[in-house]
Design an enzyme around this catalytic site. Structure first.
Site, PDB file in Angstrom:
ATOM      1  N   LYS A 116      51.472  37.678  -0.063  1.00  0.00           N
ATOM      2  CA  LYS A 116      51.053  37.155   1.092  1.00  0.00           C
ATOM      3  C   LYS A 116      51.775  37.474   2.259  1.00  0.00           C
ATOM      4  O   LYS A 116      51.371  37.666   3.528  1.00  0.00           O
ATOM      5  CB  LYS A 116      50.478  35.871   0.945  1.00  0.00           C
ATOM      6  CG  LYS A 116      49.399  35.589  -0.250  1.00  0.00           C
ATOM      7  CD  LYS A 116      48.049  34.871   0.220  1.00  0.00           C
ATOM      8  CE  LYS A 116      47.236  35.373  -0.644  1.00  0.00           C
ATOM      9  NZ  LYS A 116      45.812  34.875  -0.720  1.00  0.00           N
ATOM     10  N   LYS A 200      44.185  44.116  -7.615  1.00  0.00           N
ATOM     11  CA  LYS A 200      43.181  43.289  -7.988  1.00  0.00           C
ATOM     12  C   LYS A 200      42.071  43.066  -6.978  1.00  0.00           C
ATOM     13  O   LYS A 200      42.099  43.332  -5.734  1.00  0.00           O
ATOM     14  CB  LYS A 200      43.824  41.898  -7.718  1.00  0.00           C
ATOM     15  CG  LYS A 200      43.050  40.640  -8.366  1.00  0.00           C
ATOM     16  CD  LYS A 200      44.001  39.292  -7.939  1.00  0.00           C
ATOM     17  CE  LYS A 200      43.897  38.834  -6.486  1.00  0.00           C
ATOM     18  NZ  LYS A 200      44.224  37.470  -6.114  1.00  0.00           N
ATOM     19  N   LYS A 203      39.227  38.144  -2.518  1.00  0.00           N
ATOM     20  CA  LYS A 203      38.533  37.846  -1.422  1.00  0.00           C
ATOM     21  C   LYS A 203      39.010  38.111   0.171  1.00  0.00           C
ATOM     22  O   LYS A 203      38.319  38.340   0.828  1.00  0.00           O
ATOM     23  CB  LYS A 203      38.433  36.248  -1.458  1.00  0.00           C
ATOM     24  CG  LYS A 203      38.269  35.426  -2.375  1.00  0.00           C
ATOM     25  CD  LYS A 203      38.202  33.839  -2.279  1.00  0.00           C
ATOM     26  CE  LYS A 203      39.238  33.268  -3.133  1.00  0.00           C
ATOM     27  NZ  LYS A 203      39.041  32.067  -3.511  1.00  0.00           N
TER      28      LYS A 203
HETATM   29  P1  TYM Z   1      41.620  31.673  -5.971  1.00  0.00           P
HETATM   30  O1  TYM Z   1      40.739  30.848  -5.227  1.00  0.00           O
HETATM   31  O2  TYM Z   1      42.227  32.731  -5.359  1.00  0.00           O
HETATM   32  O3  TYM Z   1      40.770  32.084  -7.240  1.00  0.00           O
HETATM   33  C1  TYM Z   1      40.252  31.226  -8.133  1.00  0.00           C
HETATM   34  C2  TYM Z   1      40.233  31.776  -9.654  1.00  0.00           C
HETATM   35  O4  TYM Z   1      39.639  33.145  -9.602  1.00  0.00           O
HETATM   36  C3  TYM Z   1      40.589  34.061 -10.287  1.00  0.00           C
HETATM   37  N1  TYM Z   1      40.673  35.370  -9.847  1.00  0.00           N
HETATM   38  C4  TYM Z   1      40.385  36.431 -10.300  1.00  0.00           C
HETATM   39  N2  TYM Z   1      40.353  36.702 -11.791  1.00  0.00           N
HETATM   40  C5  TYM Z   1      39.968  37.869 -12.365  1.00  0.00           C
HETATM   41  N3  TYM Z   1      40.006  38.791 -11.613  1.00  0.00           N
HETATM   42  C6  TYM Z   1      40.175  38.743 -10.037  1.00  0.00           C
HETATM   43  N4  TYM Z   1      40.179  39.854  -9.545  1.00  0.00           N
HETATM   44  C7  TYM Z   1      40.389  37.451  -9.746  1.00  0.00           C
HETATM   45  N5  TYM Z   1      40.597  37.250  -8.300  1.00  0.00           N
HETATM   46  C8  TYM Z   1      40.512  35.881  -8.370  1.00  0.00           C
HETATM   47  C9  TYM Z   1      41.976  33.276  -9.974  1.00  0.00           C
HETATM   48  O5  TYM Z   1      42.873  33.720 -10.866  1.00  0.00           O
HETATM   49  C10 TYM Z   1      41.415  31.644 -10.109  1.00  0.00           C
HETATM   50  O6  TYM Z   1      41.536  31.354 -11.295  1.00  0.00           O
HETATM   51  N6  TYM Z   1      45.556  28.422  -6.301  1.00  0.00           N
HETATM   52  C11 TYM Z   1      44.301  28.789  -6.932  1.00  0.00           C
HETATM   53  C12 TYM Z   1      43.393  27.650  -6.784  1.00  0.00           C
HETATM   54  C13 TYM Z   1      43.868  26.311  -7.238  1.00  0.00           C
HETATM   55  C14 TYM Z   1      43.918  25.833  -8.724  1.00  0.00           C
HETATM   56  C15 TYM Z   1      44.494  24.657  -8.601  1.00  0.00           C
HETATM   57  C16 TYM Z   1      43.547  26.570  -9.847  1.00  0.00           C
HETATM   58  C17 TYM Z   1      44.280  25.172  -6.605  1.00  0.00           C
HETATM   59  N7  TYM Z   1      45.000  24.387  -7.398  1.00  0.00           N
HETATM   60  C18 TYM Z   1      44.945  23.792  -9.865  1.00  0.00           C
HETATM   61  C19 TYM Z   1      43.788  25.982 -10.918  1.00  0.00           C
HETATM   62  C20 TYM Z   1      44.675  24.795 -10.853  1.00  0.00           C
HETATM   63  C21 TYM Z   1      43.809  29.934  -6.234  1.00  0.00           C
HETATM   64  O7  TYM Z   1      43.988  30.252  -5.116  1.00  0.00           O
HETATM   65  O8  TYM Z   1      42.735  30.630  -6.852  1.00  0.00           O
END
Ligand code: TYM
Length: 332
Positions: A116, A200, A203
């Site tokens: 990032k 990947k 979003k």
């Molecule tokens: P975030 O919001 O970026 O993504 C949410 C979840 O989606 C998964 N993900 C994917 N899985 C497969 N292929 C992809 N292309 C893909 N893009 C995203 C991410 O791995 C995630 O599981 N930091 C976290 C949010 C968070 C969190 C937590 C998660 C905050 N606190 C505590 C678990 C436990 C995040 O930004 O995910």
């Protein structure tokens, strides 16, 4: 009375940008599949959305969409504690304690931070929030003594850091936190971009490589039909040599529960156009159903009450845990 032996699971998604097929396959579908078996908490990681600049109006809209998507995908508020992170102030408070129990070295090593900030360039205006992001995530997890954390591949490193912090904290202050384990989706723990299958699906990358869950489905179809492939002209699951086709196979397999190998066999010699059309049909069909449910939920006015109840249940657990941590560190 026999003690409840169910293991606890927790995860969240941040309402930054629009949700993608990657989030759906890598995360939400998993959550839904675990809700009967585990004591599940799922939340909207809205505090995490502030770690990079975001328009408040967009944050509000994304949050509204995300809760409706959770419900439309089948998360049942009777079984799952569904809540918004900022409704439970203990997340931010424990986040501070976590920041005090981590170090700059380990935070600098986080791949997501490196990725990032590489985009922002090396400069002094990189927000501190993005640097300490994993410490807030550690708080989210440790606050509820989660045994398991279902995430996509990109978040696994953050869960591993959470483990390190928990182990160190327990060592220093005495047993306080459960040490959690990451759980990856069996299929689609990393869904790749349709336009660049070495990356990947994300979003924050608003391009033709990303399928958004609430987008116009004619666009979805076009994106799939123009997904980058290769010159082999054989549908095979070979992530190294045919990453684009393999990604489409993974997507189809995750949505239909059919094995990649049996899908590949069926379309092997039928040409890529034919295969892509089949993938597009599956994705469009799934998203059409989802979009209809999202609309229904957004019009029903049930969301606020569900979030209020979820926050109440989560707060009850979080309050007890934070009080224990405050005692352990000497604040009480
Ligand atoms: P975030 O919001 O970026 O993504 C949410 C979840 O989606 C998964 N993900 C994917 N899985 C497969 N292929 C992809 N292309 C893909 N893009 C995203 C991410 O791995 C995630 O599981 N930091 C976290 C949010 C968070 C969190 C937590 C998660 C905050 N606190 C505590 C678990 C436990 C995040 O930004 O995910």
């Amino acid at each position: 009375m026999e003690e409840n032996k169910r293991k606890r699971m927790l995860s969240g998604i941040k309402p930054t940008g629009k949700l993608t097929l990657g989030n759906y396959i890598g995360a939400i579908k998993q959550f839904v599949s675990y809700q009967d078996e585990y004591d599940l908490l799922v939340f909207i990681a809205d505090l995490h959305s502030l770690t990079l600049p975001i328009d408040p109006k967009e944050l509000r809209e994304n949050t509204k969409d995300l809760i409706a998507i959770y419900l439309a995908c089948g998360l049942d508020p009777e079984k799952v504690i569904l809540f918004k992170q900022s409704d439970v102030h203990e997340h931010a408070e424990l986040g501070y304690i976590m920041a005090c129990n981590s170090n700059m070295g380990e935070l600098h090593r986080m791949t997501q931070f490196k990725d990032k900030t590489a985009k922002l360039g090396a400069n002094d205006s990189i927000p501190t929030g993005i640097f300490i992001y994993p410490t807030l995530m550690a708080a989210d997890i440790l606050l509820y003594d989660a045994d398991y954390v279902p995430v996509g591949v990109d978040q696994k490193q953050h869960v591993e850091l959470t483990r390190d912090i928990a182990i160190r904290f327990n060592h220093f202050y005495g047993d306080t936190f459960k040490v959690p384990e990451p759980v990856l989706a069996k299929k689609g723990a990393k869904v790749y971009s349709l336009s660049d299958p070495s990356k990947k699906m994300s979003k924050s990358e608003s391009d033709k490589g990303t399928i958004y869950l609430l987008e116009d489905l004619n666009i979805t179809r076009k994106k799939i039909m123009s997904a980058v492939t290769d010159m082999e002209n054989k549908v095979r699951f070979a992530p190294e040599s045919q990453p684009g086709i393999s990604n489409l196979l993974t997507i189809m397999s995750a949505l239909t529960n059919e094995d990649v190998s049996s899908i590949a066999k069926r379309y092997e010699n039928g040409g890529y156009g034919n295969f892509k059309k089949a993938v597009a049909d599956v994705v469009v069909d799934e998203l059409a159903k989802l979009q209809a449910k999202v609309k229904e939920i957004q019009n029903s006015g049930v969301v606020d009450e569900i979030l209020a109840k979820g926050a109440e249940k989560a707060s009850f657990l979080a309050r007890k845990k934070l009080a224990k941590v405050y005692r352990k560190v000497g604040l009480r």
